[in-house]
Design an enzyme around this catalytic site. Structure first.
Site, PDB file in Angstrom:
ATOM      1  N   GLU A  75     140.372 -40.416  29.826  1.00  0.00           N
ATOM      2  CA  GLU A  75     139.587 -39.192  29.697  1.00  0.00           C
ATOM      3  C   GLU A  75     139.567 -38.421  31.031  1.00  0.00           C
ATOM      4  O   GLU A  75     138.635 -37.680  31.324  1.00  0.00           O
ATOM      5  CB  GLU A  75     138.176 -39.521  29.199  1.00  0.00           C
ATOM      6  N   HIS A  94     130.326 -40.053  32.024  1.00  0.00           N
ATOM      7  CA  HIS A  94     130.561 -39.924  30.585  1.00  0.00           C
ATOM      8  C   HIS A  94     130.294 -41.259  29.891  1.00  0.00           C
ATOM      9  O   HIS A  94     130.688 -42.310  30.393  1.00  0.00           O
ATOM     10  CB  HIS A  94     132.009 -39.490  30.354  1.00  0.00           C
ATOM     11  N   HIS A  96     129.178 -43.090  25.663  1.00  0.00           N
ATOM     12  CA  HIS A  96     129.027 -42.901  24.216  1.00  0.00           C
ATOM     13  C   HIS A  96     127.680 -43.488  23.801  1.00  0.00           C
ATOM     14  O   HIS A  96     127.601 -44.293  22.871  1.00  0.00           O
ATOM     15  CB  HIS A  96     130.148 -43.613  23.450  1.00  0.00           C
ATOM     16  N   TYR A 115     109.440 -31.368  26.708  1.00  0.00           N
ATOM     17  CA  TYR A 115     109.770 -30.473  27.833  1.00  0.00           C
ATOM     18  C   TYR A 115     110.860 -31.022  28.751  1.00  0.00           C
ATOM     19  O   TYR A 115     111.520 -30.277  29.475  1.00  0.00           O
ATOM     20  CB  TYR A 115     108.506 -30.126  28.633  1.00  0.00           C
ATOM     21  N   HIS A 157     131.718 -37.616  19.568  1.00  0.00           N
ATOM     22  CA  HIS A 157     132.286 -38.334  20.706  1.00  0.00           C
ATOM     23  C   HIS A 157     131.226 -38.976  21.616  1.00  0.00           C
ATOM     24  O   HIS A 157     131.112 -40.199  21.632  1.00  0.00           O
ATOM     25  CB  HIS A 157     133.177 -37.358  21.495  1.00  0.00           C
ATOM     26  N   TYR A 210     109.393 -26.841  42.088  1.00  0.00           N
ATOM     27  CA  TYR A 210     108.850 -28.024  42.757  1.00  0.00           C
ATOM     28  C   TYR A 210     108.949 -29.283  41.915  1.00  0.00           C
ATOM     29  O   TYR A 210     108.343 -30.295  42.222  1.00  0.00           O
ATOM     30  CB  TYR A 210     107.404 -27.800  43.185  1.00  0.00           C
TER      31      TYR A 210
HETATM   32 ZN   LIG Z   1     134.622 -40.811  25.552  1.00  0.00          ZN
END
Ligand SMILES: [Zn+2]
Length: 217
Positions: A75, A94, A96, A115, A157, A210
């Site tokens: 990737e 990255h 999954h 929030y 993905h 802040y």
């Molecule tokens: Zn992946």
């Protein structure tokens, strides 16, 4: 940070993702800007076997000229393109992770049900359009989706988070997974109330002045 320190921190962050349960097997990957290129996890090596010298250096000049005994992650493309184009970030993480990926499988963004979605810089965690992994089309979709955000889901993905440090990118990844889990759980018992744009503007402003960004990572 020196090169060896970065290589060690990439491995430590991989192991931390596994310990936290936000990554399965060898599916996650991590990169960090270094000189005129990136340092990235290799393809298909179990994290617990990784040594600092196994992390691959890929120069911005040419992906084919990588330096390392293993090939870079399959990737590589989006790590390379993100770090090359977005000079304000130093790291790309990255994975999954289960809950966030479940939302991405349904093509959903994570809305402002809490929030803390402002952790990624806006009113939601957006979702990039699907394209085959390892393609420049996926890179383009991600770069477009990350405009104004430090994290996004990838349809069918997984998740990408970015930051000026690996600690921050990991922290955002943990938050994104928590947010997805909360949303999915809340959906089981009712219809989540979504915070208004006006309220989220206030939160984003607070984080920018802040809040989150003043934390030392
Ligand atoms: Zn992946």
């Amino acid at each position: 940070m020196g090169e060896l320190e970065i290589r060690k921190e990439i491995i430590a962050t991989c192991l931390k993702m596994e310990e936290l349960g936000i990554n399965q097997g060898t599916s996650g990957n991590i990169s960090h800007r270094f000189k005129e290129g990136i340092l990235i996890t290799p393809s298909g090596i179990s994290y617990d076997l990784l040594k600092p010298e196994d992390i691959v250096f890929v120069p911005f000049g040419s992906k084919k000229d990588y330096i390392g005994r293993y090939a870079p992650s399959s990737e590589l493309d989006f790590h390379f393109d993100l770090l090359k184009e977005k000079l304000e970030i130093n790291c790309v993480l990255h994975n999954h992770s289960t809950y966030a990926t479940s939302m991405a499988i349904c093509g959903l963004e994570i809305p402002a049900h809490h929030y803390m979605v402002a952790v990624a810089g806006g009113h939601k965690i957006p979702c990039a359009k699907y394209a085959t992994f390892g393609t420049s089309e996926l890179s383009k979709n991600i770069i477009k989706t990350l405009e104004g955000y430090s994290a996004c889901l990838l349809a069918n993905h997984g998740v990408i988070t970015t930051g000026d440090s690996l600690k921050k990118a990991l922290w955002i990844a943990i938050e994104v997974e928590n947010l997805a889990k909360q949303y999915i759980m809340a959906k089981q018992i009712g219809e989540p109330n979504i915070l208004s744009s006006k309220e989220m503007d206030i939160i984003v402003e607070k984080f920018n002045t802040y809040g989150i960004k003043s934390k030392s990572f």
